[in-house]
Design a protein around this motif. Structure first.
Motif, PDB file in Angstrom:
ATOM      1  N   ASP A 212      32.336  41.944  43.561  1.00  0.00           N
ATOM      2  CA  ASP A 212      33.491  42.793  43.875  1.00  0.00           C
ATOM      3  C   ASP A 212      34.766  42.248  43.223  1.00  0.00           C
ATOM      4  O   ASP A 212      35.581  43.004  42.691  1.00  0.00           O
ATOM      5  CB  ASP A 212      33.692  42.896  45.390  1.00  0.00           C
ATOM      6  N   PHE A 213      34.921  40.930  43.261  1.00  0.00           N
ATOM      7  CA  PHE A 213      36.105  40.282  42.693  1.00  0.00           C
ATOM      8  C   PHE A 213      36.225  40.576  41.194  1.00  0.00           C
ATOM      9  O   PHE A 213      37.262  41.032  40.716  1.00  0.00           O
ATOM     10  CB  PHE A 213      36.007  38.774  42.963  1.00  0.00           C
ATOM     11  N   PHE A 214      35.146  40.331  40.454  1.00  0.00           N
ATOM     12  CA  PHE A 214      35.194  40.557  38.998  1.00  0.00           C
ATOM     13  C   PHE A 214      35.304  42.036  38.653  1.00  0.00           C
ATOM     14  O   PHE A 214      36.000  42.408  37.703  1.00  0.00           O
ATOM     15  CB  PHE A 214      33.979  39.928  38.317  1.00  0.00           C
ATOM     16  N   ASN A 215      34.657  42.895  39.405  1.00  0.00           N
ATOM     17  CA  ASN A 215      34.772  44.334  39.136  1.00  0.00           C
ATOM     18  C   ASN A 215      36.182  44.844  39.415  1.00  0.00           C
ATOM     19  O   ASN A 215      36.677  45.722  38.701  1.00  0.00           O
ATOM     20  CB  ASN A 215      33.737  45.121  39.944  1.00  0.00           C
ATOM     21  N   THR A 216      36.838  44.288  40.427  1.00  0.00           N
ATOM     22  CA  THR A 216      38.235  44.657  40.709  1.00  0.00           C
ATOM     23  C   THR A 216      39.138  44.224  39.562  1.00  0.00           C
ATOM     24  O   THR A 216      40.036  44.975  39.146  1.00  0.00           O
ATOM     25  CB  THR A 216      38.698  44.024  42.035  1.00  0.00           C
ATOM     26  N   ILE A 217      38.915  43.035  39.039  1.00  0.00           N
ATOM     27  CA  ILE A 217      39.702  42.559  37.897  1.00  0.00           C
ATOM     28  C   ILE A 217      39.526  43.504  36.710  1.00  0.00           C
ATOM     29  O   ILE A 217      40.501  43.888  36.060  1.00  0.00           O
ATOM     30  CB  ILE A 217      39.299  41.119  37.510  1.00  0.00           C
TER      31      ILE A 217
END
Length: 164
Positions: free
Chosen positions: A144-149
């Protein structure tokens, strides 16, 4: 036997001076911690002998500070140009609204498996083992963190403050 020890020490010292590296530095430290080099009374730097422990420490300190400073050994400017071209292409692709790369949990799991164990921790005292031992907990968060970035094209401020 003493002659052989002297020759071995001389060859080792020459190797340290001719081919400095992190491996040689750690080998030198290990040798000096052992008992076999207690009879080493001086070191030579530029033809000058240094007998006192203080002088020797200063010379080694100066030598390894110099070793740590990057030297220009034929830097490949074509490689830099190629990297800049790739960066510009990736940046232009990222600016297009319809193209957003998406990470899967499998991508994150594969990356976690490739982490090297037994390395130092980061600023938050996290080591590779934390991720490897609890992949189910961190995988979804990291995905989720990398996809949000990638979606927002912004790195969270909390991460930037940790990276500095």
């Amino acid at each position: 036997m003493r002659r052989e020890q002297y020759i071995d020490r001389a060859q080792f010292c020459k190797e340290v001076m001719d081919n400095p590296s992190n491996e040689m530095f750690h080998r030198l430290i290990r040798c000096n911690r052992g008992n076999r080099n207690r009879d080493l009374m001086c070191i030579m730097e530029n033809g000058e002998l240094h007998y006192s422990a203080t002088e020797q420490t200063q010379r080694f300190s100066k030598y390894f500070v110099d070793l740590a400073v990057p030297k220009d050994k034929g830097y490949d400017s074509e490689f830099l140009d190629l990297c800049n071209v790739r960066h510009n292409i990736i940046q232009k692709l990222g600016e297009q609204e319809n193209i957003t790369p998406k990470f899967s949990t499998q991508n994150i799991c594969d990356a976690i498996k490739k982490l090297l164990s037994g390395k130092a921790t980061d600023e938050l005292s996290l080591a590779a083992e934390h991720f490897k031992n609890f992949p189910a907990i961190v995988t979804q968060f990291l995905t989720d963190f990398f996809n949000t970035i990638m979606k927002d094209k912004l790195i969270p401020h909390i991460y930037l403050s940790l990276a500095l």
